[in-house]
Design a protein around this motif. Structure first.
Motif, PDB file in Angstrom:
ATOM      1  N   LEU A 131      21.608 -47.638 -20.835  1.00 38.16           N
ATOM      2  CA  LEU A 131      20.373 -47.606 -19.777  1.00 38.16           C
ATOM      3  C   LEU A 131      21.135 -47.595 -18.537  1.00 38.16           C
ATOM      4  O   LEU A 131      20.754 -46.989 -17.660  1.00 38.16           O
ATOM      5  N   ALA A 132      22.326 -48.395 -18.369  1.00 39.82           N
ATOM      6  CA  ALA A 132      23.138 -48.578 -16.869  1.00 39.82           C
ATOM      7  C   ALA A 132      23.180 -47.087 -16.720  1.00 39.82           C
ATOM      8  O   ALA A 132      23.312 -46.614 -15.546  1.00 39.82           O
ATOM      9  N   ILE A 133      23.833 -46.220 -17.820  1.00 39.38           N
ATOM     10  CA  ILE A 133      24.307 -44.677 -17.367  1.00 39.38           C
ATOM     11  C   ILE A 133      23.181 -43.750 -16.917  1.00 39.38           C
ATOM     12  O   ILE A 133      23.174 -43.211 -16.167  1.00 39.38           O
ATOM     13  N   LEU A 134      22.047 -44.122 -17.817  1.00 37.99           N
ATOM     14  CA  LEU A 134      20.820 -43.229 -17.482  1.00 37.99           C
ATOM     15  C   LEU A 134      20.240 -44.074 -16.252  1.00 37.99           C
ATOM     16  O   LEU A 134      20.088 -42.723 -15.416  1.00 37.99           O
ATOM     17  N   LEU A 135      20.447 -44.928 -15.885  1.00 32.39           N
ATOM     18  CA  LEU A 135      19.921 -45.176 -14.462  1.00 32.39           C
ATOM     19  C   LEU A 135      20.722 -44.798 -13.419  1.00 32.39           C
ATOM     20  O   LEU A 135      20.356 -44.558 -12.101  1.00 32.39           O
ATOM     21  N   VAL A 136      22.071 -44.651 -13.629  1.00 31.25           N
ATOM     22  CA  VAL A 136      22.986 -43.747 -12.533  1.00 31.25           C
ATOM     23  C   VAL A 136      22.688 -42.433 -12.515  1.00 31.25           C
ATOM     24  O   VAL A 136      22.568 -41.943 -11.161  1.00 31.25           O
ATOM     25  N   ILE A 137      22.379 -41.866 -13.606  1.00 33.81           N
ATOM     26  CA  ILE A 137      22.129 -40.443 -13.521  1.00 33.81           C
ATOM     27  C   ILE A 137      20.707 -40.132 -12.769  1.00 33.81           C
ATOM     28  O   ILE A 137      20.293 -39.271 -11.806  1.00 33.81           O
ATOM     29  N   ASN A 138      19.750 -41.000 -13.219  1.00 35.87           N
ATOM     30  CA  ASN A 138      18.225 -40.786 -12.682  1.00 35.87           C
ATOM     31  C   ASN A 138      17.646 -42.080 -12.561  1.00 35.87           C
ATOM     32  O   ASN A 138      17.214 -42.585 -13.560  1.00 35.87           O
ATOM     33  N   PRO A 139      17.810 -42.667 -11.224  1.00 33.02           N
ATOM     34  CA  PRO A 139      17.155 -44.081 -10.849  1.00 33.02           C
ATOM     35  C   PRO A 139      15.723 -44.402 -11.021  1.00 33.02           C
ATOM     36  O   PRO A 139      15.106 -45.177 -11.421  1.00 33.02           O
ATOM     37  N   ASN A 140      15.017 -43.105 -11.203  1.00 35.51           N
ATOM     38  CA  ASN A 140      13.557 -43.095 -11.377  1.00 35.51           C
ATOM     39  C   ASN A 140      12.771 -42.861 -12.542  1.00 35.51           C
ATOM     40  O   ASN A 140      11.845 -42.529 -12.777  1.00 35.51           O
ATOM     41  N   ILE A 141      13.877 -43.057 -13.857  1.00 39.32           N
ATOM     42  CA  ILE A 141      12.937 -42.670 -15.135  1.00 39.32           C
ATOM     43  C   ILE A 141      12.171 -44.019 -15.168  1.00 39.32           C
ATOM     44  O   ILE A 141      12.327 -45.074 -14.861  1.00 39.32           O
ATOM     45  N   PRO A 142      10.878 -43.738 -15.990  1.00 42.28           N
ATOM     46  CA  PRO A 142       9.640 -44.778 -16.001  1.00 42.28           C
ATOM     47  C   PRO A 142      10.390 -45.617 -16.697  1.00 42.28           C
ATOM     48  O   PRO A 142      10.820 -45.738 -17.843  1.00 42.28           O
ATOM     49  N   GLY A 143      10.011 -46.953 -16.194  1.00 40.24           N
ATOM     50  CA  GLY A 143      10.398 -48.466 -16.877  1.00 40.24           C
ATOM     51  C   GLY A 143       8.954 -49.011 -17.534  1.00 40.24           C
ATOM     52  O   GLY A 143       8.120 -48.542 -17.737  1.00 40.24           O
ATOM     53  N   PRO A 144       9.573 -50.251 -18.007  1.00 41.62           N
ATOM     54  CA  PRO A 144       8.567 -51.056 -18.835  1.00 41.62           C
ATOM     55  C   PRO A 144       7.178 -51.245 -17.941  1.00 41.62           C
ATOM     56  O   PRO A 144       6.408 -51.399 -18.382  1.00 41.62           O
ATOM     57  N   VAL A 145       7.444 -51.351 -16.536  1.00 41.82           N
ATOM     58  CA  VAL A 145       6.189 -51.802 -15.844  1.00 41.82           C
ATOM     59  C   VAL A 145       5.138 -50.496 -15.941  1.00 41.82           C
ATOM     60  O   VAL A 145       4.058 -50.545 -15.954  1.00 41.82           O
ATOM     61  N   GLN A 146       5.916 -49.287 -15.776  1.00 41.49           N
ATOM     62  CA  GLN A 146       4.999 -47.789 -16.039  1.00 41.49           C
ATOM     63  C   GLN A 146       4.225 -48.081 -17.453  1.00 41.49           C
ATOM     64  O   GLN A 146       3.340 -47.421 -17.409  1.00 41.49           O
ATOM     65  N   TRP A 147       5.106 -48.459 -18.396  1.00 38.80           N
ATOM     66  CA  TRP A 147       4.703 -48.479 -19.831  1.00 38.80           C
ATOM     67  C   TRP A 147       3.328 -49.575 -19.754  1.00 38.80           C
ATOM     68  O   TRP A 147       2.484 -49.009 -20.648  1.00 38.80           O
ATOM     69  N   MET A 148       3.402 -50.376 -19.293  1.00 37.65           N
ATOM     70  CA  MET A 148       2.390 -51.346 -19.092  1.00 37.65           C
ATOM     71  C   MET A 148       1.212 -50.670 -18.413  1.00 37.65           C
ATOM     72  O   MET A 148      -0.196 -51.041 -18.992  1.00 37.65           O
ATOM     73  N   GLN A 149       1.316 -49.939 -17.545  1.00 37.96           N
ATOM     74  CA  GLN A 149       0.179 -49.394 -16.601  1.00 37.96           C
ATOM     75  C   GLN A 149      -1.225 -49.090 -17.256  1.00 37.96           C
ATOM     76  O   GLN A 149      -2.133 -49.814 -17.270  1.00 37.96           O
ATOM     77  N   PRO A 150      -1.037 -48.069 -18.521  1.00 37.07           N
ATOM     78  CA  PRO A 150      -2.262 -47.756 -19.220  1.00 37.07           C
ATOM     79  C   PRO A 150      -2.781 -49.241 -19.976  1.00 37.07           C
ATOM     80  O   PRO A 150      -4.329 -49.183 -19.891  1.00 37.07           O
ATOM     81  N   LEU A 151      -2.127 -49.987 -20.371  1.00 34.37           N
ATOM     82  CA  LEU A 151      -2.726 -51.067 -21.258  1.00 34.37           C
ATOM     83  C   LEU A 151      -3.366 -52.039 -20.190  1.00 34.37           C
ATOM     84  O   LEU A 151      -4.410 -52.565 -20.471  1.00 34.37           O
ATOM     85  N   PHE A 152      -2.495 -52.444 -18.973  1.00 36.46           N
ATOM     86  CA  PHE A 152      -3.146 -53.747 -18.280  1.00 36.46           C
ATOM     87  C   PHE A 152      -3.787 -53.203 -17.204  1.00 36.46           C
ATOM     88  O   PHE A 152      -4.081 -54.265 -16.347  1.00 36.46           O
ATOM     89  N   GLN A 153      -3.677 -52.011 -16.535  1.00 30.93           N
ATOM     90  CA  GLN A 153      -4.151 -51.473 -15.459  1.00 30.93           C
ATOM     91  C   GLN A 153      -5.659 -52.106 -15.209  1.00 30.93           C
ATOM     92  O   GLN A 153      -5.915 -52.413 -14.029  1.00 30.93           O
ATOM     93  N   PRO A 154      -6.646 -51.697 -16.201  1.00 29.92           N
ATOM     94  CA  PRO A 154      -7.929 -51.961 -16.094  1.00 29.92           C
ATOM     95  C   PRO A 154      -8.041 -53.569 -15.839  1.00 29.92           C
ATOM     96  O   PRO A 154      -8.787 -54.072 -15.074  1.00 29.92           O
ATOM     97  N   LEU A 155      -7.320 -54.277 -16.613  1.00 31.66           N
ATOM     98  CA  LEU A 155      -7.486 -55.896 -16.557  1.00 31.66           C
ATOM     99  C   LEU A 155      -6.749 -56.310 -15.025  1.00 31.66           C
ATOM    100  O   LEU A 155      -7.546 -57.091 -14.468  1.00 31.66           O
ATOM    101  N   ALA A 156      -5.819 -55.684 -14.741  1.00 30.12           N
ATOM    102  CA  ALA A 156      -5.202 -55.886 -13.517  1.00 30.12           C
ATOM    103  C   ALA A 156      -6.206 -55.756 -12.137  1.00 30.12           C
ATOM    104  O   ALA A 156      -6.515 -56.502 -11.240  1.00 30.12           O
TER     105      ALA A 156
END
Lengths: 76, 363
Positions: free
Chosen positions: A45-70
């Motif tokens: 993960l550390a190496i991936l984040l150095v190569i591309n800091p904008n890869i979707p993270g856990p908060v983006q994965w939550m989006q479809p599940l929790f966005q309506p509730l939020a």
């Protein structure tokens, strides 16, 4: 990113130092396996984040599940 | 392995400091955007969830003495479901860890060290916390007991001289938009009160459940008082301008002048914040390490400290390119905290009661 290669080298160096520091403390195979289960994703993960800091993270994965509730519960 | 014993007071201090650290600085702005100038009413209602959570966690520990949430979720829900939700709970805790480190580095680099790369703060905080955890749970508990009076004193020094400048008319009109904004504010405050669930990882070390419950409640009450006064002071001084700042508490301390010659107390905020975030990081980091050790079936958690630290450092940066994206993700994270840290223990207790587990200790 200015020098991704330098950063990757630094991360690998730290990772190797960490492994050297911890490896003697790992006695049985089970502990070693548990250590690697956390260590390998961490370094990857550390190496991936150095190569591309904008890869979707856990908060983006939550989006479809929790966005309506939020939207229902909070204003902002 | 020897089981170290710690006193309920130490854990109450640790929990108090952990909850106060991020809430004192970022709660006023976050709750103001939900509840407006009625946010002090939210601060009065919100501790109820803290009391419920403390009682739930202690009740669960009476059913399963010497075990924590990760262990008994497997006993109650069965292996597949218990393990899956346990992993999600730990991921949520990792997100929480990453979030608090992120808040720390954003705050420090916005207000004090504007040119230092943020990785320096992330790495130093994580390394320091890792060393504290390596020394054992007793050390963390004792540091908390040692630092709590200092931190409370700093808060009083910052806030008391401001009493002359507050104007309580800024709190009026009360309940302008009805009860719904207040309820939203209360839910948002649950981001912090739901942190009391991490008591479950310390309970196996505490001698007495009954005394822990009492001290847990005292801890919740103290948090509620601190938040209430912070809210009243920030609105009383700034009024509706509060919404324009990310860290209103920081702004009001720049007004603070004691005896006409003590000024620039904002350096005290830095001291308060660093000590407090360190304690909070100790608590949450320790809980993730213990959680993963039990999840993977290890007896000794020490080997897992550094890999978990690496993961926390990754979660600090993962998918937050800047402060604005970070701030806009707050509602999602609030929902996630509410589900895993507040609703999940309640469901677990209900399921354990329904399946007929009996309390094993009368204490």
């Amino acid at each position: 990113m200015n020098h991704p290669k330098t950063y990757i080298v630094v991360i690998l160096l730290i990772a190797i130092l960490m492994l050297l520091f911890d490896w003697r403390g790992l006695k049985d195979a089970k502990t070693k396996a548990a250590y690697l289960i956390l260590y390998v994703p961490g370094v990857a993960l550390a190496i991936l984040l150095v190569i591309n800091p904008n890869i979707p993270g856990p908060v983006q994965w939550m989006q479809p599940l929790f966005q309506p509730l939020a939207k229902m519960l909070f204003k902002s | 392995m020897k089981i170290t014993k710690i006193s309920p007071i130490q854990i109450a201090c640790l929990l108090l400091m952990a909850v106060l650290s991020t809430s004192m600085l970022s709660a006023p702005a976050a709750i103001f955007s939900e509840a407006g100038r009625d946010m002090w009413i939210s601060a009065i209602i919100a501790p109820v969830s803290g009391f419920i959570l403390i009682s739930t966690v202690v009740a669960l520990h009476r059913l399963f003495p010497g075990r924590n949430l990760i262990q008994y979720s497997v006993t109650v829900l069965g292996a597949p479901a218990g393990k899956t939700i346990g992993l999600l709970f730990l991921l949520n805790a990792l997100i929480l860890n990453g979030n608090q480190t992120r808040q720390f580095i954003d705050f420090v680099s916005m207000n004090y060290f504007t040119r230092t790369p943020s990785i320096v703060f992330t790495a130093s905080l994580t390394l320091l916390t890792a060393l504290a955890i390596r020394s054992g749970v007793e050390v963390i508990a004792r540091i908390a007991r040692l630092l709590t009076p200092i931190i409370i004193l700093i808060i009083l020094i910052i806030i008391l001289p401001l009493t002359y400048t507050i104007n309580l008319e800024r709190l009026l009109p009360v309940m302008e938009h009805g009860f719904i904004p207040i309820a939203q504010g209360t839910l948002a405050l649950n981001i912090w009160y739901s942190m009391f669930v991490y008591l479950t990882f310390f309970l196996p070390h505490v001698e007495s459940n009954k005394r822990m419950q009492r001290w847990g409640w005292i801890s919740v009450t103290t948090v509620a008082l601190c938040l209430f006064f912070t809210f009243v002071y920030t609105i009383g001084i700034m009024g509706s301008a509060l919404g324009a700042f990310t860290y209103p508490f920081m702004v009001i301390t720049r007004y603070t002048q004691a005896f006409e010659f003590l000024a620039h107390l904002d350096s005290l905020v830095m001291l308060f914040w660093v000590l407090d975030v360190f304690l909070r990081a100790c608590l949450t980091y320790y809980c993730v390490v213990i959680g993963f050790a039990h999840f993977l079936g290890l007896k000794d958690h020490n080997p897992l400290i550094f890999p978990v630290g690496l993961l926390i450092m990754c979660f600090t940066y993962w998918s937050f390119p800047n402060t604005i994206v970070f701030a806009s993700s707050a509602p999602l994270i609030a929902v996630s905290y509410n589900i895993f840290n507040f609703i999940y223990p309640l469901i677990l207790l209900a399921a354990a009661k329904l399946r007929g587990f009996k309390a094993q200790s009368s204490d």
